[in-house]
Design a protein around this motif. Structure first.
Motif, PDB file in Angstrom:
ATOM      1  N   CYS A 297      -1.728  -6.875  -6.957  1.00  0.00           N
ATOM      2  CA  CYS A 297      -0.935  -5.893  -7.690  1.00  0.00           C
ATOM      3  C   CYS A 297      -1.826  -5.053  -8.608  1.00  0.00           C
ATOM      4  O   CYS A 297      -2.517  -5.588  -9.473  1.00  0.00           O
ATOM      5  CB  CYS A 297       0.128  -6.598  -8.534  1.00  0.00           C
ATOM      6  SG  CYS A 297       1.231  -5.463  -9.410  1.00  0.00           S
TER       7      CYS A 297
ATOM      8  N   CYS B  30      -1.060  -3.236 -11.376  1.00  0.00           N
ATOM      9  CA  CYS B  30       0.137  -3.213 -12.213  1.00  0.00           C
ATOM     10  C   CYS B  30      -0.186  -2.827 -13.641  1.00  0.00           C
ATOM     11  O   CYS B  30      -1.335  -2.851 -14.070  1.00  0.00           O
ATOM     12  CB  CYS B  30       0.811  -4.588 -12.206  1.00  0.00           C
ATOM     13  SG  CYS B  30       1.572  -5.005 -10.628  1.00  0.00           S
TER      14      CYS B  30
ATOM     15  N   ARG C 120       4.509  -1.520 -10.936  1.00  0.00           N
ATOM     16  CA  ARG C 120       3.578  -1.777  -9.826  1.00  0.00           C
ATOM     17  C   ARG C 120       3.162  -0.400  -9.328  1.00  0.00           C
ATOM     18  O   ARG C 120       3.921   0.277  -8.648  1.00  0.00           O
ATOM     19  CB  ARG C 120       4.235  -2.570  -8.701  1.00  0.00           C
ATOM     20  CG  ARG C 120       3.280  -2.770  -7.501  1.00  0.00           C
ATOM     21  CD  ARG C 120       3.923  -3.512  -6.350  1.00  0.00           C
ATOM     22  NE  ARG C 120       4.241  -4.881  -6.692  1.00  0.00           N
ATOM     23  CZ  ARG C 120       3.418  -5.918  -6.505  1.00  0.00           C
ATOM     24  NH1 ARG C 120       2.224  -5.726  -5.976  1.00  0.00           N
ATOM     25  NH2 ARG C 120       3.786  -7.136  -6.846  1.00  0.00           N
ATOM     26  N   HIS C 121       1.948   0.007  -9.698  1.00  0.00           N
ATOM     27  CA  HIS C 121       1.448   1.310  -9.256  1.00  0.00           C
ATOM     28  C   HIS C 121       1.116   1.277  -7.772  1.00  0.00           C
ATOM     29  O   HIS C 121       1.471   2.190  -7.036  1.00  0.00           O
ATOM     30  CB  HIS C 121       0.211   1.716 -10.059  1.00  0.00           C
ATOM     31  CG  HIS C 121       0.506   1.950 -11.496  1.00  0.00           C
ATOM     32  ND1 HIS C 121       1.177   3.068 -11.927  1.00  0.00           N
ATOM     33  CD2 HIS C 121       0.232   1.217 -12.596  1.00  0.00           C
ATOM     34  CE1 HIS C 121       1.305   3.015 -13.250  1.00  0.00           C
ATOM     35  NE2 HIS C 121       0.736   1.898 -13.677  1.00  0.00           N
ATOM     36  N   MET C 122       0.429   0.212  -7.344  1.00  0.00           N
ATOM     37  CA  MET C 122       0.023   0.102  -5.947  1.00  0.00           C
ATOM     38  C   MET C 122      -0.114  -1.375  -5.583  1.00  0.00           C
ATOM     39  O   MET C 122      -0.246  -2.222  -6.463  1.00  0.00           O
ATOM     40  CB  MET C 122      -1.308   0.819  -5.699  1.00  0.00           C
ATOM     41  CG  MET C 122      -1.299   2.283  -6.110  1.00  0.00           C
ATOM     42  SD  MET C 122      -2.743   3.175  -5.561  1.00  0.00           S
ATOM     43  CE  MET C 122      -2.045   3.987  -4.134  1.00  0.00           C
ATOM     44  N   SER C 123      -0.109  -1.639  -4.288  1.00  0.00           N
ATOM     45  CA  SER C 123      -0.350  -2.990  -3.772  1.00  0.00           C
ATOM     46  C   SER C 123      -1.691  -3.000  -3.050  1.00  0.00           C
ATOM     47  O   SER C 123      -1.970  -2.095  -2.248  1.00  0.00           O
ATOM     48  CB  SER C 123       0.745  -3.397  -2.786  1.00  0.00           C
ATOM     49  OG  SER C 123       1.990  -3.466  -3.443  1.00  0.00           O
TER      50      SER C 123
ATOM     51  N   GLY D 152       0.619   2.837  -2.243  1.00  0.00           N
ATOM     52  CA  GLY D 152       1.694   3.089  -3.188  1.00  0.00           C
ATOM     53  C   GLY D 152       1.628   4.511  -3.719  1.00  0.00           C
ATOM     54  O   GLY D 152       0.915   5.352  -3.186  1.00  0.00           O
TER      55      GLY D 152
ATOM     56  N   GLN E  77       5.614   8.223  -7.922  1.00  0.00           N
ATOM     57  CA  GLN E  77       6.569   7.129  -7.748  1.00  0.00           C
ATOM     58  C   GLN E  77       8.007   7.611  -7.783  1.00  0.00           C
ATOM     59  O   GLN E  77       8.898   6.940  -7.290  1.00  0.00           O
ATOM     60  CB  GLN E  77       6.379   6.054  -8.815  1.00  0.00           C
ATOM     61  CG  GLN E  77       5.155   5.216  -8.618  1.00  0.00           C
ATOM     62  CD  GLN E  77       5.124   4.059  -9.592  1.00  0.00           C
ATOM     63  OE1 GLN E  77       5.742   4.077 -10.653  1.00  0.00           O
ATOM     64  NE2 GLN E  77       4.396   3.033  -9.225  1.00  0.00           N
TER      65      GLN E  77
ATOM     66  N   ALA F 262       4.176   8.411  -0.782  1.00  0.00           N
ATOM     67  CA  ALA F 262       3.350   7.224  -0.991  1.00  0.00           C
ATOM     68  C   ALA F 262       1.974   7.528  -0.418  1.00  0.00           C
ATOM     69  O   ALA F 262       1.815   8.446   0.380  1.00  0.00           O
ATOM     70  CB  ALA F 262       3.952   5.997  -0.312  1.00  0.00           C
TER      71      ALA F 262
END
Length: 173
Positions: free
Chosen positions: A74, A76, A85-88, A101, A107, A112
């Motif tokens: 994460c 985050c 959660r900005h990105m995974s 993300g 967002q 994405a």
């Protein structure tokens, strides 16, 4: 004097290459390439230490120290009573960190993207060539590329510059 200044600038290597590589109705691609005077392992560790080099101005909480990239994948940000959660993280090794993300205001759109930090060892082991690419696609009112490509390029470029300085000096600016 002016001739000397122009000559000096012409012989100075560019610190970074940055550009909106492509944009169309479906989205855009941004790429920043910078040579960092630090070995690959140090740059890789710096990338993951995002809370130390990301700008406070480009967070929801106003404090980059609330950002983290954790072992669970994460990217985050802690918020009072919550998180973003900005990105995974979708891929990670010594030479790359790849995430999926939408950053910041993306967002709130149907967009994405895939953010990639690729770290190449140069001929000098004390230097690393960092290529940061952000490919974004989807829907955004007003047109994704038309509205967002240049501002995202500007913000991401500022973060890459801060990362370079942090990896080289231990301070983001």
């Amino acid at each position: 004097m002016r001739v000397l200044l122009v000559a000096a600038l012409a012989m100075t290597p560019l610190a970074a290459q940055a550009e909106v590589v492509d944009q169309n109705a479906a989205g855009f691609e941004i790429r920043h390439v910078v040579t960092i005077a630090a070995p690959q392992a140090k740059v890789r560790a710096a990338v993951q230490d995002v809370g130390r080099w990301w700008s406070d101005d480009h967070t929801y909480s106003g404090k980059a120290a609330n950002l983290s990239i954790d072992a669970a994948g994460c990217f985050c940000e802690k918020l009072p009573g919550g998180f973003v959660r900005h990105m995974s993280v979708v891929y990670s090794d010594a030479g790359a960190l790849k995430m999926f993300g939408g950053l910041g205001p993306l967002q709130t759109t149907g967009a994405a993207g895939h953010l990639s930090f690729d770290l190449a060892k140069g001929s000098d082991p004390a230097k690393t060539v960092l290529t940061v690419t952000y490919d974004v696609g989807g829907y955004a009112k007003g047109g994704l590329a038309e509205t967002w490509a240049k501002p995202v390029d500007f913000v991401l470029g500022a973060q890459v510059a801060r990362l370079k300085t942090y990896a080289e000096t231990g301070k983001p600016d």
